[in-house]
Design an enzyme around this catalytic site. Structure first.
Site, PDB file in Angstrom:
ATOM      1  CB  CYS A 187      -0.939   0.018   1.204  1.00 55.10           C
ATOM      2  SG  CYS A 187      -0.093   0.231   2.783  1.00 55.10           S
ATOM      3  CB  CYS A 209      46.299 -22.183 -11.234  1.00 52.22           C
ATOM      4  SG  CYS A 209      46.602 -20.502 -10.648  1.00 52.22           S
ATOM      5  CB  CYS A 268      43.361 -17.793 -12.403  1.00 53.06           C
ATOM      6  SG  CYS A 268      45.089 -17.857 -12.905  1.00 53.06           S
ATOM      7  CG  ASP A 273      10.379  30.545 -32.184  1.00 51.42           C
ATOM      8  OD1 ASP A 273      10.451  31.783 -32.179  1.00 51.42           O
ATOM      9  OD2 ASP A 273      11.203  29.811 -32.754  1.00 51.42           O
ATOM     10  CG  ASP A 318      14.680  25.408 -31.872  1.00 50.17           C
ATOM     11  OD1 ASP A 318      14.881  25.580 -30.662  1.00 50.17           O
ATOM     12  OD2 ASP A 318      15.250  26.067 -32.755  1.00 50.17           O
TER      13      ASP A 318
END
Length: 842
Positions: free
Chosen positions: A15, A83, A86, A501, A721
């Site tokens: 809610c 390995c 890594c 405009d 624009d």
């Protein structure tokens, strides 16, 4: 302070009070500037300072107050591991150095990393980059590999609620039938034996403590955070019926009726099942309110065909970079924004701009990602990719608008904040009034209290505004109408004055040839096409806008142009060129006077063209008048209809221009803006008036808008624009940027129209009116429902014996039914906006 905005999906809200709880707790975090939680969209938007607060802390706080942020899981194929160390390094990198990663495990044997992460905080690309910085690699994902995690989480929640609802039905329905049959004496004496009550308890318990367990956890989280929500009301109402009945059952088994003779296990079970049904229907309906945004996101192309080492290669669209050369075949989607370098085609942009007709594309033209290439092969250079594409900006803009709060929502939020405590107080008053004051006994008083608790619905209040906003903004986005936020959508419906405009809004914004008048006495060239061909040949090397317009007009007619043998530009007068052995002079009156050309034959035509705000250029060939070529900034298609539609809506229309008064009035007349005329609306009432404001310097446009606002005639919108009119757009109550496709500056205005069509302004206002009408309907229903039914549940109609008993003494089951469908009614009403026809309406 450098602020960051983060939007996260949130699960578990039931809610408006839940969203208020999250907002209140997030605002307590140091570094948080603002928080908006949208209950309808299930999203939280947080603006914060990353120097003071980590993203993971925001997620942690949401979870701490009892809600959840969905987590996604992804598998990353790792390369370069040699390995187990890594694998440990990659795992450490993901877990420690990538915000948003919840847990990562790397399997050296399978060479895969399994990562649980929060989608809003981190992306696959960011995880890949972190792994690569650690010295390892990640294989590219196949297109479509990543799922919509938020949608998946919502579907999982709906699936879980559906399962619980049907379990509730399986126990509640036979329990209800058994109880009602016993009450109406349809069963024998056996049904009144004590073991039947124990059977009812056994049937009600799974509903109470499994199906309804969400309400207990929600209530606990709400109370723990110092507030009360819908879960508190439902948990207390159903628990009152269940835990009253349990000791009555025990006492009756022991042969005592001191606590009562009737049990209400079916009431507790049916309350929970009906409310579960209501929340399930609400969740499904809420999912539909965001359908538009999902539709937009689904438009994106999955792959792109790019040129790499002179070979066409299909790659995931995420891997396209700016500068790539992309190939699009007929019938394929354009993957990213770019510029055509080779080929011609028609492109369907309707999915983003709402423009139904395909747009012709040629080298140099811009392309918008997610649009459809119809019938030609295109090669284009990628310009905007990823989050910079027009589609990504549209999706972001719509998401932000849907996540924002409209001013009209403030009242509902204020009421929702105190709603549950007030209802709890009213329930206590009801219990005491009927038990102590009226003397009706504890059991009838308790039943009325339960009815008050379960009939109250804060959900409808919380959903009234955001669901309509979501559907309205989504509907707009489907038609190229983009509201920046819900406040802009609300303001748009109350506009009184629209300032237009002139250049680029009412007109095309570029000069074009409008008239070609050949001198009838000229026997050498005479024909209009030949006059245009010679003039265009002379202007071929010109960079003047009027000269470019003449050359463009000739090319549009496929006229063959000649190379000038000589060319001279006469400053302030025009040009003189030698074309095919003839001397062509093109320019103004001074040039013609200098060349000794008689102009009497076309003097009347010049005066007419000038009265129409057109620039008339004299043309002479070999010293004789050849004709006139008129150039003007032409009215856009649809501008006149747009102005008429704005008038029909009762809006005042003001044209703003830097042109002189005479030119401004000529353009205005053509566009249907006539200050001397008061038009009539369709219903016969006076519609809006027209005004012309001429000779306005570019820097003074904002001041003119401010002056109109100061007149006190209502809210003022400025349509421009979006780039050159930025100060005026910012000054207006609603700034409307109108443009085309990717050119639109979406950040500039409150409302962005993707089509360069002025008719979209009236359509946007009509959509705003429809959305606000829906919000008001929703709010009326939400308030009326609670204001009318809570007193009925309290028993105010009991003295009126002419009314049916179901109204005089409202049963909790009926109360639960009403509550369950109140919020569904609001959401369904909002969904009606999806069928709204995008056209203006009074």
């Amino acid at each position: 302070m450098s602020e960051t905005q983060l939007t996260l999906p949130v699960l578990g809200m039931t809610c408006a009070n839940c969203s208020a709880t999250i907002e209140r707790n997030l605002k307590k975090l140091e570094g948080v500037a603002d928080v908006t939680v949208n209950y309808a969209a299930d999203k939280a938007t947080v603006i914060f300072d990353p120097a003071l607060l980590k993203q993971d802390d925001i997620v942690a706080r949401i979870r701490h107050v009892g809600y959840d942020v969905p987590v996604a899981k992804i598998e990353l194929p790792i390369t370069g591991m040699t390995c187990a160390n890594c694998a440990a390094a990659v795992e450490r990198t993901l877990n420690k150095k990538v915000p948003g990663v919840q847990q990562a495990t790397v399997n050296y044997a399978t060479e895969k990393a399994t990562v649980e992460y929060v989608p809003g905080l981190v992306s696959r690309r960011e995880m890949t980059a972190a792994i690569q910085r650690a010295g390892y690699g990640v294989l590219e994902a196949a297109a479509g590999e990543l799922e919509d995690v938020e949608q998946a989480a919502r579907q999982a929640e709906i699936k879980d609620q559906t399962r619980k609802f049907w379990i509730g039905v399986a126990f509640s329905l036979p329990l209800f039938l058994l109880s009602m049959s016993r009450d109406f004496g349809l069963l024998g004496a056996w049904s009144h034996q004590s073991w039947v009550n124990w059977l009812m308890l056994a049937m009600a318990a799974p509903v109470q403590f499994y199906v309804g367990w969400d309400y207990y956890t929600g209530a606990w989280n709400s109370l723990r955070n110092g507030s009360a929500n819908m879960d508190v009301l439902v948990a207390m109402g159903s628990s009152a019926a269940f835990f009253y009945s349990a000791p009555v059952t025990i006492a009756l088994t022991m042969g005592s009726a001191a606590l009562g003779e009737h049990v209400y296990f079916e009431t507790a079970a049916v309350i929970i099942t009906l409310i579960k049904l209501g929340k399930l229907l609400e969740a499904r309906a809420k999912g539909k309110t965001g359908a538009a945004i999902k539709k937009l996101m689904g438009l994106r192309a999955k792959t792109a065909r790019v040129l790499r080492d002179a070979q066409e290669v299909d790659i995931p669209v995420e891997d396209v970079i700016a500068g790539d050369l992309v190939i699009v075949r007929p019938g394929e989607k354009i993957p990213v924004d770019g510029v055509v370098v080779e080929g011609r085609s028609a492109v369907d942009e309707s999915m983003l701009t709402g423009e139904s007709l395909p747009v012709n594309k040629k080298p140099g033209d811009e392309l918008i990602g997610a649009t459809l290439n119809k019938n030609g092969r295109l090669k284009f250079e990628a310009a905007k990719v990823g989050a910079e594409t027009a589609l990504a900006q549209i999706v972001r803009l719509v998401q932000e608008a849907q996540g924002s709060k409209a001013p009209i929502q403030r009242l509902a939020d204020q009421v929702a904040a105190i709603f549950a405590p007030v209802v709890l107080a009213l329930a206590a008053i009801t219990l005491l009034a009927w038990w102590v004051v009226v003397g009706a006994g504890f059991t009838p008083a308790m039943i009325r209290m339960v009815a008050v608790l379960v009939i109250a619905c804060p959900c409808a209040l919380g959903l009234a505004t955001p669901t309509a906003i979501m559907v309205g903004t989504g509907k707009g986005a489907e038609n190229g109408i983009l509201f920046k936020n819900s406040e802009a959508l609300e303001r748009a419906h109350a506009l009184k004055t629209i300032v237009l405009d002139k250049t680029g809004t009412i007109t095309v914004g570029q000069p074009a040839v409008t008239d070609i008048i050949a001198n009838a006495t000229d026997k050498g060239s005479g024909a209009a096409d030949d006059l245009l061909r010679l003039a265009a040949s002379a202007e071929r090397g010109s960079e003047h806008p009027l000269g470019e317009a003449i050359v463009k007009a000739a090319k549009n007619k496929n006229l063959s142009l000649a190379e000038p043998e000589s060319f001279e530009a006469v400053a302030g007068q025009g040009i003189i060129a030698q074309i095919e052995g003839r001397k062509v002079a093109l320019g103004n009156l001074k040039l013609m006077d200098a060349q000794g050309v008689s102009l009497k034959a076309l003097q009347a035509d010049v005066e007419r063209l000038q009265s129409e705000a057109k620039t008339a250029m004299w043309t002479a060939i070999d010293g004789e008048l050849a004709g006139l070529i008129a150039v003007a900034d032409t009215i856009k298609e649809g501008s006149r209809e747009a102005v008429a539609e704005l008038h029909r809506l009762g809006l005042n229309v003001v044209m703003l221009t830097g042109d002189n008064r005479a030119t401004a009035e000529a353009i205005a007349r053509e566009a249907g803006i006539d200050p001397s005329t008061l038009r009539q609306a369709q219903d016969g009432a006076n519609s809006g008036r027209s005004r012309i404001v001429a000779e306005v310097l570019p820097g003074d446009k904002a001041a003119e808008v401010k002056r109109l606002q100061a007149q006190g005639d209502g809210l003022v919108a400025m349509v421009g624009d979006g780039i050159n009119d930025a100060p005026a757009l910012a000054q207006a109550d609603v700034g409307i940027a109108i443009g085309t496709g990717a050119d639109v500056a979406m950040e500039t205005a409150d409302l962005t129209l993707m089509r360069g069509d002025l008719r979209s302004v009236a359509q946007a206002i009509a959509l705003s009116k429809a959305t606000m009408r829906t919000i008001k309907q929703n709010l009326f229903w939400a308030f009326f429902y609670n204001i009318a039914l809570i007193p009925i549940a309290m028993g105010v109609l009991y003295p009126f014996t002419s009314l049916p008993m179901m109204l005089r003494s409202l049963h909790p089951v009926l109360a639960a039914f009403a509550m369950a469908f109140s919020s569904v009614t609001v959401v369904t009403n909002s969904l009606r906006l999806r069928k709204f026809k995008i056209k203006s309406e009074k």
